[in-house]
Design a protein around this motif. Structure first.
Motif, mmCIF file in Angstrom:
data_model
loop_
_atom_site.group_PDB
_atom_site.id
_atom_site.type_symbol
_atom_site.label_atom_id
_atom_site.label_comp_id
_atom_site.label_asym_id
_atom_site.label_seq_id
_atom_site.Cartn_x
_atom_site.Cartn_y
_atom_site.Cartn_z
ATOM 1 N N PRO A 179 0.790 -1.240 0.000
ATOM 2 C CA PRO A 179 0.000 0.000 0.000
ATOM 3 C C PRO A 179 0.821 1.289 0.000
ATOM 4 O O PRO A 179 0.385 2.297 -0.558
ATOM 5 N N GLU A 180 2.013 1.268 0.584
ATOM 6 C CA GLU A 180 2.843 2.477 0.565
ATOM 7 C C GLU A 180 3.427 2.733 -0.817
ATOM 8 O O GLU A 180 3.963 3.818 -1.080
ATOM 9 N N ALA A 195 14.867 11.377 2.290
ATOM 10 C CA ALA A 195 13.805 10.679 1.560
ATOM 11 C C ALA A 195 13.116 9.650 2.452
ATOM 12 O O ALA A 195 11.898 9.456 2.385
ATOM 13 N N LEU A 196 13.892 8.991 3.308
ATOM 14 C CA LEU A 196 13.333 7.937 4.159
ATOM 15 C C LEU A 196 12.621 8.507 5.376
ATOM 16 O O LEU A 196 11.645 7.930 5.868
ATOM 17 N N ARG A 197 13.108 9.656 5.847
ATOM 18 C CA ARG A 197 12.486 10.297 7.018
ATOM 19 C C ARG A 197 11.016 10.636 6.735
ATOM 20 O O ARG A 197 10.177 10.597 7.617
ATOM 21 N N ASN A 198 10.726 10.966 5.467
ATOM 22 C CA ASN A 198 9.370 11.379 5.104
ATOM 23 C C ASN A 198 8.551 10.259 4.466
ATOM 24 O O ASN A 198 7.445 10.486 4.022
ATOM 25 N N ALA A 199 9.113 9.061 4.403
ATOM 26 C CA ALA A 199 8.438 7.971 3.686
ATOM 27 C C ALA A 199 7.444 7.261 4.597
ATOM 28 O O ALA A 199 7.707 7.057 5.780
ATOM 29 N N PRO A 200 6.280 6.853 4.041
ATOM 30 C CA PRO A 200 5.314 6.111 4.840
ATOM 31 C C PRO A 200 5.809 4.703 5.136
ATOM 32 O O PRO A 200 6.460 4.086 4.298
ATOM 33 N N GLY A 201 5.503 4.222 6.335
ATOM 34 C CA GLY A 201 5.823 2.837 6.680
ATOM 35 C C GLY A 201 7.277 2.613 7.038
ATOM 36 O O GLY A 201 7.716 1.468 7.163
ATOM 37 N N VAL A 202 8.023 3.694 7.213
ATOM 38 C CA VAL A 202 9.461 3.585 7.481
ATOM 39 C C VAL A 202 9.803 4.390 8.722
ATOM 40 O O VAL A 202 9.253 5.466 8.940
#
Lengths: 353, 353
Positions: A111-112, A277-284
């Motif tokens: 879903p992400e 990029a990862l700080r703002n990513a869903p599910g991470v």
């Protein structure tokens, strides 16, 4: 207002099914009836879900009547047989087995990453990816969007619960046998002698060992698990030419799959940009401060929803490559959580066009 | 006939020193006197070596008088201080620490790969490589000779004995605490709560966990262990431009380091050719029949001399790349054995020219 949809959980008493019932109790309640189904030996068992005590019912064609979404957490051959039956009875199937994942007419949804694929299901079946793929791919997709992924080299550290409750039981029994024994066998360190032939579902002891094997033998010495990680990563990311090499290894961890990732991109990368990029990513969740002892580990990720990502470094010898480490709960995001998320997407309210 | 040479073992009571004494008892006897030396708290201890009971002596400059070869298994700072003293007293030093490994005037020797380097020692010091490098490099060198190595992507599965006896003790204590506990903490799976703060030399619990960290923090988020593997591989193979990315991970194994290797070469490779090259290579044992449950694992490699190599596959998406898995005893080939082999090379009889 429309009545709330009915959910069936097939394989409700297995390792993943149990976590799914826990998750359904904690997530936003979008379901009306929840129907738990399982094989004959579990019929009649009581399972708590959303504060109610539910009785596990038998897996019959009629059990799917009136069901909107049926999630399957059963072996491949059971899913292959029963998913079409559930579809015939009117349910949308979300299948956690490998039976349909590579079928071009079955979307493989995270879903992400590719939520829209949920609506393109000509067979009425949506597949859930392998636990190792899922753990890693939610952290890779944002980096792909940023830099354009070309190649993945992966080495996994997979928990025994990936092999189900039998795997968990086997590790605990083995650890009980070696506890307090610092010699281990007539040849010091001989875990085989200390553990005996109580291997559970594994080809070798897991206590005080790592086993570079998961799944069955595919072509040219590859394991089925390694080929799944390759093929599913390509399908989820929509990159049919992605180069992937994976080595899948079982480790003495109860729950929490980890993956060491070397990712090569089309453009130069930098570690701080990747972190952003990862700080703002869903599910991470980003956990990347080695000096403070902060890196992703199974003991912290277990029981949580996101993939934990850290150890982010630009390759010393390749400005287009990143090295990183990802850990996720293989029973949650790696299985039950992703299944629940897909099921919720299927029944989500839509704005009419 | 010349008298047999005298060997000094500095750090004789540590994890590696203990294995070295065992090895000296089993190998061809090339040594006359063996002199065991250690720090003050171990002086006077009795250690069996070659069937004799030896008394551990104090580390003093005079202790090196008459010594032909002194092998050091001590921390970097102790080696940095005492190796030059031993050289001044006439000994050739074989050092297992990181103190001299990257010194251009100090050869980094793996007897199966670059034995001739032993004779080029302008400082009188020969360095022994890091245990992770050594485990893997004896399997890589024959493949390099066959195909021409261009790049290595490595992920390690490192045993706790790599952190010395304190690491072994910590894992055993932790396993004792979690044995029989299937819940582990108020949050299920909370190994941190079950283990408490008894971490030994590690930044996190090792029981039922993997820890993606070894060594200290180097530049740009790399660990010192990861940089050692890169720099030492380049030096041993004589490939100053070799691309290397390593992720070093500690696992709950007592002894036996494993490495998942993705190796890219200058030419096309094939798995059977690679197996053939490894079947005939010194210091390597080929264990590659997954259908029969045969792959390299710590529980089999512990206590043995060679590096065990298997899971050899040509990359599905790159005809120039091989994926493989290597396991070796980090205290033997990874440390004591390689040290003993170098020391024996130093004193080998030569044919006069």
């Amino acid at each position: 207002m429309a009545p709330q949809p009915t959910l069936a959980v097939v394989g409700a008493t297995g390792a993943v099914g149990t976590v799914l019932c826990d998750l359904l109790s904690a997530r936003r309640n979008v379901w009306g009836e929840i129907r738990l189904l399982a094989s004959a030996r579990s019929v009649g068992r009581k399972v708590r879900c959303r504060g109610e005590e539910l009785t596990v019912g038998a897996l019959t064609p009629e059990a799917f009547d009136g069901v909107d979404v049926a999630v399957f957490d059963v072996p491949d051959e059971v899913a292959a047989r029963w998913a079409p039956i559930a579809v015939d009875r009117g349910a949308v199937v979300v299948d956690n087995s490998a039976a349909f994942r590579m079928d071009p007419a079955v979307p493989l949804v995270v879903p992400e990453i590719n939520p829209d694929q949920v609506d393109h299901r000509p067979k009425g079946i949506i597949a859930n990816a392998n636990c190792t793929t899922l753990t890693m791919i939610v952290a890779i997709a944002p980096l792909h969007r940023e830099y354009g992924l070309r190649e993945l080299v992966l080495a996994s550290y997979q928990a025994v619960s990936g092999a189900g409750q039998a795997g968990v039981d086997a590790l605990h029994r083995q650890l009980g046998k070696i506890a307090g024994d610092r010699v281990l066998g007539s040849r010091p360190g001989d875990v085989r002698q200390a553990v005996g032939d109580d291997l559970g579902p594994f080809p070798a002891p897991l206590a005080l060992n790592v086993v570079p094997w998961a799944g069955s033998l595919a072509d040219h010495g590859w394991s089925s698990e390694e080929m799944k990680v390759r093929n599913e990563s390509r399908k989820i990311l929509g990159l049919p030419d992605l180069k992937v090499s994976a080595t899948c290894v079982r480790v003495p961890v109860v729950t929490g799959h980890s993956v060491a990732v070397h990712a090569v991109f089309a453009t130069e990368v930098d570690a701080e940009g990747a972190r952003e990029a990862l700080r703002n990513a869903p599910g991470v969740i980003l956990v990347d401060d080695p000096a403070a002892g902060e890196f992703p580990m199974p003991i912290d990720a277990v029981g949580t929803d996101p993939s934990w990502v850290g150890r982010i470094r630009r390759a010393v010898d390749d400005p287009r490559a990143l090295d990183l480490f990802v850990t996720g709960d293989n029973l949650r995001k790696g299985a039950a959580l992703n299944t629940a998320q897909i099921a919720e997407l299927v029944v989500r309210p839509r704005t009419r066009s």
